[in-house]
Design an enzyme around this catalytic site. Sequence first.
Site, PDB file in Angstrom:
ATOM      1  N   CYS A 182      45.327 102.046   9.182  1.00  0.00           N
ATOM      2  CA  CYS A 182      44.192 100.983   9.493  1.00  0.00           C
ATOM      3  C   CYS A 182      44.576  99.663   8.953  1.00  0.00           C
ATOM      4  O   CYS A 182      45.122  99.522   7.692  1.00  0.00           O
ATOM      5  CB  CYS A 182      42.957 101.452   8.769  1.00  0.00           C
ATOM      6  SG  CYS A 182      41.437 100.258   9.039  1.00  0.00           S
ATOM      7  N   PRO A 194      41.244 107.901  16.098  1.00  0.00           N
ATOM      8  CA  PRO A 194      39.980 107.833  15.563  1.00  0.00           C
ATOM      9  C   PRO A 194      39.628 106.394  15.553  1.00  0.00           C
ATOM     10  O   PRO A 194      40.668 105.469  15.333  1.00  0.00           O
ATOM     11  CB  PRO A 194      40.332 108.343  13.977  1.00  0.00           C
ATOM     12  CG  PRO A 194      41.775 108.201  14.056  1.00  0.00           C
ATOM     13  CD  PRO A 194      42.395 108.502  15.392  1.00  0.00           C
ATOM     14  N   HIS A 245      51.332 104.864  15.214  1.00  0.00           N
ATOM     15  CA  HIS A 245      51.127 103.659  16.266  1.00  0.00           C
ATOM     16  C   HIS A 245      52.305 102.675  16.253  1.00  0.00           C
ATOM     17  O   HIS A 245      52.841 102.462  15.038  1.00  0.00           O
ATOM     18  CB  HIS A 245      49.728 103.149  15.756  1.00  0.00           C
ATOM     19  CG  HIS A 245      49.274 101.855  16.570  1.00  0.00           C
ATOM     20  ND1 HIS A 245      47.876 102.035  16.873  1.00  0.00           N
ATOM     21  CD2 HIS A 245      49.925 100.902  17.080  1.00  0.00           C
ATOM     22  CE1 HIS A 245      47.649 100.859  17.887  1.00  0.00           C
ATOM     23  NE2 HIS A 245      48.838 100.318  17.597  1.00  0.00           N
TER      24      HIS A 245
END
Length: 341
Positions: A101, A16, A172
Amino acid sequence: MLPWFSDGQFPLFLAPMAGVTDVTFRTICKEMGADVMVTEFVSAEGIMQADHRTRKYTEFTDGQRPVGVQLFGADGVRMGEAAKKIIDWKRPDFIDINFGCPVNKVVSKNGGSSLLKDCPLLAATARGIVAAVGDQVPVTAKIRAGWDLTTINAEEVCGILESEGIASIAVHGRTRSQGYSGEADWNVIDLAARSVGIPVVGNGDITSGEILAKRKEETAVSGVMIGRAAMQNPWIFKEAKHFLQTGETLPPLPVEERWPLIFRHCRLATESDRYGDERHTMMAMRSRLMAYCKGFPGSKALRRQLSQVESVAQLEDLAAEHLVMEHHDEDLTTSTGTAST
């Protein structure tokens, strides 16, 4: 187990990315071989306030399934209510929680990777969403390696999320403080994957089928997630699958074969109501065009022209001019080389 991990499957996820992975781009990546989709992240508070613009971020087509809707926030109860609203609107295959994020406007609202610094709050957030959703759809999460290099805690966070009922986790391999600089640490991803009994998806620096195969072979991940590499080269999903199946690297797609997909992306974008009329759509697409054309011959001049494009027809004219110039330069190179032998 989630069905996309069953029977020895090794799914390729499209990561995303805000402002990138809209319905149109997901359609293209699905056609190129992406197995699982996740929407751009959406504010749980925006969903609760029934904001029309926010709701648009949750849209997807049945052809993109399996697809998840990603939420960010730090209030598990409110986020759980938002998740239920999304499920009522258009039942996604899963709800994904954004704990990764790094962007300041998200972190400053105690969302995204900021929760990596507050594991009790992270646990409560996951718990609230899982409890609210129940057995309607699975809940997954995306995290980073840690907040910074001194607080790498992906293993700990994965253990917490597993205990709270999260069905799979994408990791990540960079910290929040790294942003997108440096290299992703796949040792951290591997350790996280080995520490839990649920599927872990590795994310970071997957730029070719060869690298993907290496990560599959050398780590315990159950799949990989591709982000920025797909922005420039959505063909990467097709190329990666070919390498996994054959061990062969497909030759780079010629520039003249890349342009038709770029045109199609722009046409699909103009047909959607995401950005408004054609002019505003093409203005919004400029950054995407820059990514597509990175590395093209004469890309510096081309990118300068793309920064002013306002219509698909104008883009087609620029492409035609670019291809003529490219072939002219090739002919000059060939003739010069012949003359010197």
